[in-house]
Write an enzyme that holds these catalytic residues in place. Structure first.
Site, PDB file in Angstrom:
ATOM      1  CG  ASP A  93      -2.210   0.713   1.044  1.00 19.17           C
ATOM      2  OD1 ASP A  93      -2.348   1.756   0.396  1.00 19.17           O
ATOM      3  OD2 ASP A  93      -3.181   0.278   1.539  1.00 19.17           O
ATOM      4  CG  ASP A 188      -4.153   6.246   0.997  1.00 16.01           C
ATOM      5  OD1 ASP A 188      -4.954   5.431   1.239  1.00 16.01           O
ATOM      6  OD2 ASP A 188      -4.085   7.329   1.463  1.00 16.01           O
ATOM      7  CD  GLU A 240      -8.515   4.924  -0.890  1.00 12.79           C
ATOM      8  OE1 GLU A 240      -9.562   4.758  -0.147  1.00 12.79           O
ATOM      9  OE2 GLU A 240      -7.684   5.669  -0.720  1.00 12.79           O
ATOM     10  CG  HIS A 314      -8.786  -0.146   5.665  1.00 16.85           C
ATOM     11  ND1 HIS A 314      -8.554  -0.651   4.171  1.00 16.85           N
ATOM     12  CD2 HIS A 314      -7.925   0.858   6.005  1.00 16.85           C
ATOM     13  CE1 HIS A 314      -8.135   0.529   3.590  1.00 16.85           C
ATOM     14  NE2 HIS A 314      -7.734   1.363   4.616  1.00 16.85           N
ATOM     15  CG  ASP A 315     -10.735   3.498   4.473  1.00 15.35           C
ATOM     16  OD1 ASP A 315     -10.027   3.462   5.565  1.00 15.35           O
ATOM     17  OD2 ASP A 315     -10.163   3.437   3.610  1.00 15.35           O
TER      18      ASP A 315
END
Ligand code: NOJ
Length: 528
Positions: A93, A188, A240, A314-315
């Site tokens: 990531d 990200d 993302e 995870h968000d």
């Protein structure tokens, strides 16, 4: 890449081996056989780099080293190698929109060193933009009498990609990890990297329209790709995207243009936001969900771009709790859907065992900076009970509870009390329970993964949507060569009459067919 399944690991909550209540890299190594058995191909790890952890690793202080809480650099080398030996790749990531304020560059910038200050955005005047985690997006530094831009937490300072030294360093970081054998990157909030030259107040919003999908995102990504990941077409990348548009998203992930392999967009996970507000609850809008899939699936195909298929991360609250009653049928219906749409499938740890939301009852159970900030913001206009209800539905911690491996102490996750409580749901089932039950969500997931990876209709087929306005069923066809599959998913806990004909069952989450009927959360894929 559409034949590969990516499995997202949130290392902090996966498996603890060094007895500190937090998961670590060696924990992942101990579970490689489990992941291999599940059938996934790529393991995406959320950030494991050195970080003060104000945003659970998305605040990186050193991109070249593993944070000691997750293990050592050698542990990561070993994980890359051992995963590779089992036929799985590691995706890292990359948090390149911002660094932690503890990063060496930012620390030097704070001393007034112009060379380093120009790697961030320091400004004399602030404007009214809001940070994603609440409060102003500009943070004052007294010693410099300046503000710096931080779109997330105030300890995450936005990086200036226009600065050549910044760009060159990001290339170097990618190549460093590629040389180590990493075969994928998740970037990200990558559509926020091109900032405007001049800031202005946003009279109608929180400022995002000025810095989202900026003019140079595509150019930066292509340049970065050409100098690093795009040299090897086998390296998988996913960007993302925050509050993006179909037009922009497809630009970033056009095939053969050395951009990204695929993107994450989140429109389908906002269908339960009231008036677009994450912190205002409403039941999810099923027709909107289907319309979004329709538009994005066909839109991306038209632009020769690829989208990723995911429902949890995870968000996000867990899709199982968000869209279903947490039953076997609910979980497997969602699984069938994600595996039969067009794109690259991403599973999130725990989905394969039907792990539900956290159901935390008190504020002190939460750990997430965004949730805690919003608790205080929401409390200004809501009662304690109302705010806790909102967090229960919306907090990112819903997706961050540790994996319950078995019924030993701390569910076999750790020998210590974990950093965040386990899901409090009565529907929680451990990995061990799942494995021991041949009719579990885990075994169904394994089966559908194998299908998805080998079935050309599901991998390559065109998609055609049907009866989009049906109030309960999501229906589409996949066509490849001479074959057509009909996919029908009942999103509701009720029986629905729907006549259909079929030649053979491809996969089905009930043991038998009830003619012309879809039972609660029934999902069927048939050859017609
Ligand atoms: C998106 C990440 O997924 C999220 O966890 C993080 O807080 C923000 N980007 C900021 O890096």
């Amino acid at each position: 890449m559409e034949h590969k399944i990516v499995y997202q690991i949130y290392p902090k909550s996966f498996m603890d081996t060094n007895h500190d209540g937090e998961g670590d890299l060696r924990g992942i190594i101990t579970k490689l056989d489990y992941l291999k058995d599940l059938g996934v191909d790529v393991l995406w790890l959320t950030p494991v780099f050195v970080s003060p952890q104000n945003d659970n690793g998305y605040d990186v202080a050193d991109y070249y080293h593993v944070d000691p809480r997750f293990g050592t650099d050698a542990d990561l080398d070993e994980l890359i190698q051992k995963a590779r030996d089992k036929g799985m790749d590691i995706m890292l990531d990359m948090v390149f929109n911002h660094t932690s304020t503890e990063h060496e560059w930012f620390q030097k910038a704070l001393t007034g060193d112009k060379k380093y200050m120009s790697r961030y955005f320091f400004t004399k005047e602030k404007v009214n933009w809001q940070s994603k985690f609440g409060g102003s997006a500009f943070e004052y530094v007294e010693e410099l009498d300046l503000y710096y831009l931080s779109l997330f937490d105030k300890t995450q300072a936005d990086l200036n990609w226009e600065n050549e030294a910044v760009f060159n360093e990001l290339v170097k970081i990618c190549n460093y990890w590629l040389d180590k054998g990493v075969r994928g990157f998740r970037f990200d909030v990558i559509n926020l990297i091109s900032k405007p030259k001049v800031y202005q107040d946003d009279e109608i919003g929180d400022g995002r329209r000025f810095y989202t999908d900026g003019p140079k995102v595509t150019e930066y990504l292509r340049k970065l790709g050409a100098l690093s990941f795009a040299k090897d077409p086998e390296v998988m990348t996913v960007g993302e995207l925050s509050s993006t548009s179909l037009k922009k998203a497809s630009q970033y992930s056009k095939r053969d243009e050395s951009g990204l392999s695929t993107i994450f967009n989140f429109h389908h996970l906002k269908v339960d936001y009231k008036d677009g507000n994450k912190w205002a609850l409403k039941p999810f809008d099923f027709i909107e969900l289907k319309t979004l899939y329709h538009d994005w699936q066909l839109g991306m195909v038209k632009e020769n771009a690829s989208m990723s298929l995911f429902l949890s991360n995870h968000d996000q609250p867990r899709a199982l709790s968000r869209f279903t009653d947490e039953s076997f049928e609910g979980a497997t219906m969602l699984m069938n859907m994600i595996m039969s749409l067009k794109g690259v499938v991403y599973l999130y740890q725990g989905e394969e065992i039907g792990l539900p939301n956290a159901y935390f009852d008190t504020l002190d159970m939460y750990r997430d900076v965004e949730s805690i900030n919003h608790y205080h913001i929401l409390r200004k206009n809501h009662t304690e009970a109302e705010v806790l209800k909102i967090l229960k539905a919306r907090s990112r911690d819903n997706g961050r509870t540790p994996i319950p491996w078995n019924h030993q102490a701390h569910y076999g996750f750790s020998s210590k009390v974990p950093w965040i409580p386990f899901s409090q749901s009565p529907n929680l089932k451990t990995v061990e329970e799942n494995i021991n039950d041949p009719h579990s969500i885990f075994h169904y997931t394994k089966k559908v993964i194998q299908l998805r990876k080998s079935d050309e209709v599901l991998i390559y087929g065109d998609i055609e949507f049907i009866d989009l306005d049906h109030p309960n069923l999501f229906i589409y066809k996949r066509h490849f060569n001479e074959e057509t599959y009909l996919c029908i998913h009942n999103f509701y806990n009720l029986e629905v009459h729907y006549p259909y004909h079929y030649e053979a069952i491809v996969i089905h989450n009930y043991a038998s067919i009830k003619k012309d009927t879809l039972r609660p959360f029934e999902s069927i894929i048939v050859k017609i």
